[in-house]
Design a protein around this motif. Structure first.
Motif, PDB file in Angstrom:
ATOM      1  N   GLN A  18       0.831  -1.197   0.000  1.00 55.68           N
ATOM      2  CA  GLN A  18       0.000   0.000   0.000  1.00 55.68           C
ATOM      3  C   GLN A  18       0.867   1.249   0.000  1.00 55.68           C
ATOM      4  OE1 GLN A  18      -3.048  -0.065   2.954  1.00 55.68           O
ATOM      5  NE2 GLN A  18      -3.886   1.920   2.377  1.00 55.68           N
ATOM      6  N   TRP A  52      -4.471   1.902  -4.403  1.00 55.54           N
ATOM      7  CA  TRP A  52      -4.883   0.791  -3.539  1.00 55.54           C
ATOM      8  C   TRP A  52      -6.405   0.766  -3.453  1.00 55.54           C
ATOM      9  CZ3 TRP A  52      -1.872  -2.998  -1.908  1.00 55.54           C
ATOM     10  CH2 TRP A  52      -2.328  -3.847  -0.887  1.00 55.54           C
ATOM     11  N   PRO A  57      -3.633  -3.649  -5.337  1.00 52.37           N
ATOM     12  CA  PRO A  57      -3.226  -2.538  -6.203  1.00 52.37           C
ATOM     13  C   PRO A  57      -3.910  -2.638  -7.559  1.00 52.37           C
ATOM     14  CG  PRO A  57      -1.512  -4.210  -6.153  1.00 52.37           C
ATOM     15  CD  PRO A  57      -2.572  -4.662  -5.184  1.00 52.37           C
TER      16      PRO A  57
END
Length: 276
Positions: A18, A52, A57
């Protein structure tokens, strides 16, 4: 996202993946801000930049890239995105704060807020490609943003009136957006600074050109002498339902509906304010 403050960033960055997404997203934001070439930005967006979402992702969407292009007035990038992806570039992206799917037309509102007239013109042209008149009209008249966004509950026309951005307002009205916000335009005219009064006056003029029938406004009746002096006898009488619209206003209505350039290029003595 780049506008998240550090305390929020610490809370959001719960994993190395993240944090890497946040780093690449910020790099993309800076690249658009620096107005790097379109080919480089698209390479970044499709191969290097990630955001994110739902624990995974993903690449930036064209609609998200268009928001960055709007904020930083990267006209070449906006043109590419709209030409390549058409109306799909105008879809409301997921909100980065509450993670819900945004509704309405956030791109229109962002274009108006930052007074991006050139890109707004590209966007309303792209709307012609949607092929369904009702959907196009719904988009033009929709409100942008989630409940926590500053412009939530406001259409692009209302925002243009509130911010006194007459060029944006005229573009939207010519494309068929609903001419609302007359009361706000009148209030803006008497409450704004002297430096902003000319733009506020033009916003009021453009609304009058596209109003089918003026709504009955109590503020005109309560302070009739004040508004009569400000608007002129003919416009005041028309707004109060006491007389037909001025002849010049009726003539300019046909001209205004043919395109925004038709009004802006008129000599000063034929500009809308001259009917007052």
């Amino acid at each position: 996202m780049p506008w998240v403050v550090s305390s929020q960033l610490d809370c959001l960055s719960s994993s190395p993946s993240q944090r890497e997404c946040e780093r690449t997203a910020f790099s993309f934001y800076c690249a658009v801000r620096e107005r790097l070439p379109v080919w480089l930005l698209e390479d970044m967006r499709t191969m290097e930049v990630f955001c994110w979402e739902d624990g995974h992702p993903r690449a930036f969407l064209p609609s998200e890239a268009l928001l960055y292009a709007l904020v930083h007035d990267h006209q070449d990038y906006a043109r590419y995105l709209l030409n390549r992806y058409s109306v799909s570039a105008l879809k409301a992206p997921r909100c980065s704060f509450c993670c819900c799917r945004s509704t309405g037309a956030p791109h229109l509102n962002v274009a108006v807020r930052y007074d991006r007239v050139a890109i707004l013109g590209m966007m309303v042209e792209a709307l012609k490609d949607c092929g369904v008149q009702n959907l196009r009209q719904e988009y033009l008249d929709s409100c942008g943003g989630c409940a926590h966004v500053a412009d939530a509950g406001k259409t692009a026309v209302q925002l243009a009136v509130e911010l006194s951005h007459p060029e944006c307002l005229l573009l939207l009205l010519v494309q068929g957006a609903r001419p609302e916000g007359l009361d706000a335009a009148l209030q803006r005219l008497v409450s704004c600074d002297v430096s902003e009064r000319r733009h506020a006056q033009r916003c009021l003029d453009f609304l009058l050109l596209f109003l089918p029938e003026p709504p009955l406004l109590r503020r005109l009746q309560d302070e009739s002498q004040r508004w009569q002096n400000l608007l002129g006898n003919e416009v005041f009488s028309w707004l109060c339902g006491l007389a037909p619209p001025p002849l010049l206003l009726q003539a300019l209505r046909c001209l205004a509906r043919s395109g925004p350039d038709q009004i802006s290029t008129l000599p000063d003595f034929l500009q809308p304010h001259s009917w007052q």
